[in-house]
Write an enzyme that holds these catalytic residues in place. Structure first.
Site, PDB file in Angstrom:
ATOM      1  N   GLY A  25      -1.502  -7.844   7.325  1.00 24.56           N
ATOM      2  CA  GLY A  25      -0.158  -7.309   7.451  1.00 24.56           C
ATOM      3  C   GLY A  25       0.269  -7.075   8.882  1.00 24.56           C
ATOM      4  N   HIS A  26      -0.374  -6.124   9.561  1.00 23.86           N
ATOM      5  CA  HIS A  26       0.105  -5.694  10.872  1.00 23.86           C
ATOM      6  C   HIS A  26       0.167  -6.852  11.864  1.00 23.86           C
ATOM      7  CE1 HIS A  26       0.899  -2.887  14.143  1.00 23.86           C
ATOM      8  NE2 HIS A  26      -0.011  -3.532  14.848  1.00 23.86           N
ATOM      9  N   HIS A  71       0.853  -1.187   0.000  1.00 28.33           N
ATOM     10  CA  HIS A  71       0.000   0.000   0.000  1.00 28.33           C
ATOM     11  C   HIS A  71       0.889   1.237   0.000  1.00 28.33           C
ATOM     12  CE1 HIS A  71      -3.911   1.972   1.684  1.00 28.33           C
ATOM     13  NE2 HIS A  71      -3.202   2.837   0.969  1.00 28.33           N
ATOM     14  N   HIS A  97      -7.983  -5.896   7.488  1.00 27.03           N
ATOM     15  CA  HIS A  97      -7.679  -4.884   8.500  1.00 27.03           C
ATOM     16  C   HIS A  97      -7.912  -5.449   9.885  1.00 27.03           C
ATOM     17  CE1 HIS A  97      -6.969  -1.011  10.423  1.00 27.03           C
ATOM     18  NE2 HIS A  97      -6.511  -0.600   9.250  1.00 27.03           N
ATOM     19  N   ASP A  98      -6.822  -5.573  10.627  1.00 22.77           N
ATOM     20  CA  ASP A  98      -6.836  -6.062  12.007  1.00 22.77           C
ATOM     21  C   ASP A  98      -7.248  -7.522  12.130  1.00 22.77           C
ATOM     22  OD1 ASP A  98      -5.885  -3.676  13.010  1.00 22.77           O
ATOM     23  OD2 ASP A  98      -7.880  -2.859  13.415  1.00 22.77           O
ATOM     24  N   ARG A 109       1.981   5.025  -0.325  1.00 21.00           N
ATOM     25  CA  ARG A 109       1.297   6.292  -0.112  1.00 21.00           C
ATOM     26  C   ARG A 109       2.180   7.435  -0.607  1.00 21.00           C
ATOM     27  NH1 ARG A 109      -0.790   3.235   4.280  1.00 21.00           N
ATOM     28  NH2 ARG A 109      -3.007   3.646   4.682  1.00 21.00           N
ATOM     29  N   GLU A 123      -2.626  -1.556  -3.183  1.00 24.65           N
ATOM     30  CA  GLU A 123      -3.688  -0.737  -2.620  1.00 24.65           C
ATOM     31  C   GLU A 123      -3.309   0.738  -2.691  1.00 24.65           C
ATOM     32  OE1 GLU A 123      -5.130  -3.913   0.807  1.00 24.65           O
ATOM     33  OE2 GLU A 123      -3.990  -2.134   1.399  1.00 24.65           O
TER      34      GLU A 123
END
EC number: 2.6.99.2
Length: 247
Positions: free
Chosen positions: A223-224, A43, A200-201, A45, A72
């Protein structure tokens, strides 16, 4: 089987915090592929706080013909410095999938999706442009949203459900209401002809419950949590643990 796409952003965050080349994002990518993941996600940015355009290009050469490549980003964030814009990056590297996310510099992480009822006209030419490149197009959305028939009509292939609210409810001890909202949303999207991704999460703790509630879940991007867990378990072992959950 639901495809696991490993998000490598946190590898780049760790590298950028010190400068230099370690940890090496290409080495991490190879480790994930060797462990059996079906795809890799980045992703980039405009502020280049983690994955850079050069990372995107390096990974494109590494992944081609091996696993899916998902990029993304916000298609409406213009070029800035060395960041050429999401469309230009996709034109250069031709990823398998582009996931459109309405993020901004002020967000630490993505925290909401596009509204397919109000944003559809704005998205129409963008979706057409990415499809002309040969990319599958997914759009990041919130559970409970509408507009899936219109999304299908303009060429959107998939939605990616923003799973942050589910993960929070799971952590708090009762995710039943959130799971119903997510399941109903996924069902409506699938009936409109869209495939359903999620991300996400998501973690080893909450992924199995989520997958059981979403029949036909096409892909999860993680990811995280995965990188955090890998600090204790090892990257390859962690990827394999996720694949066990998904199978």
């Amino acid at each position: 089987m639901t495809l696991l796409s490993v998000n490598l952003n946190k590898i780049a965050v760790l590298r950028n915090s010190r400068g230099g080349t370690e940890p090496d994002i290409a080495t991490a990518a190879n480790c994930c592929i060797d462990a059996g993941c079906g795809g890799l996600t980045v992703h980039p940015r405009p502020d280049m706080r983690h994955v850079t355009p050069d990372d995107v290009r390096t990974l494109a050469g590494l992944l081609r013909g091996r696993v899916e490549y998902n990029i993304e980003g916000n298609p409406f964030a213009g070029a800035r410095g060395a960041y050429p814009g999401l469309f230009e990056l996709a034109r250069e590297v031709r990823p398998t999938q582009v996931t459109l996310v309405p993020d901004s510099d002020g967000q630490i992480t993505s925290d909401h999706g596009f509204d397919l009822t109000t944003d559809i006209d704005m998205l129409r030419p963008v979706v057409a442009a990415f499809r002309d490149l040969g990319c599958r197009v997914s759009v990041f959305v919130d559970a409970g949203g509408e507009g899936f028939e219109a999304a299908k009509a303009i060429g959107i292939d998939r939605i990616e459900l923003y799973t942050g609210p589910y993960a929070k409810a799971f952590h708090d001890g009762d995710a039943r209401r959130e799971l119903k909202v997510f399941s109903d949303t996924a069902t409506r999207a699938q009936r409109a002809g869209l495939a359903v991704n999620a991300g996400h999460d998501l973690s080893q703790a909450n992924l199995g419950t989520f997958k059981s509630a979403i029949p036909g879940l096409a892909e999860v991007s993680i990811g995280h949590a995965l990188i955090c867990e890998a600090l204790y378990q090892g990257l390859g072992n962690t990827v394999r643990a996720y694949l066990d959950i998904l199978s």
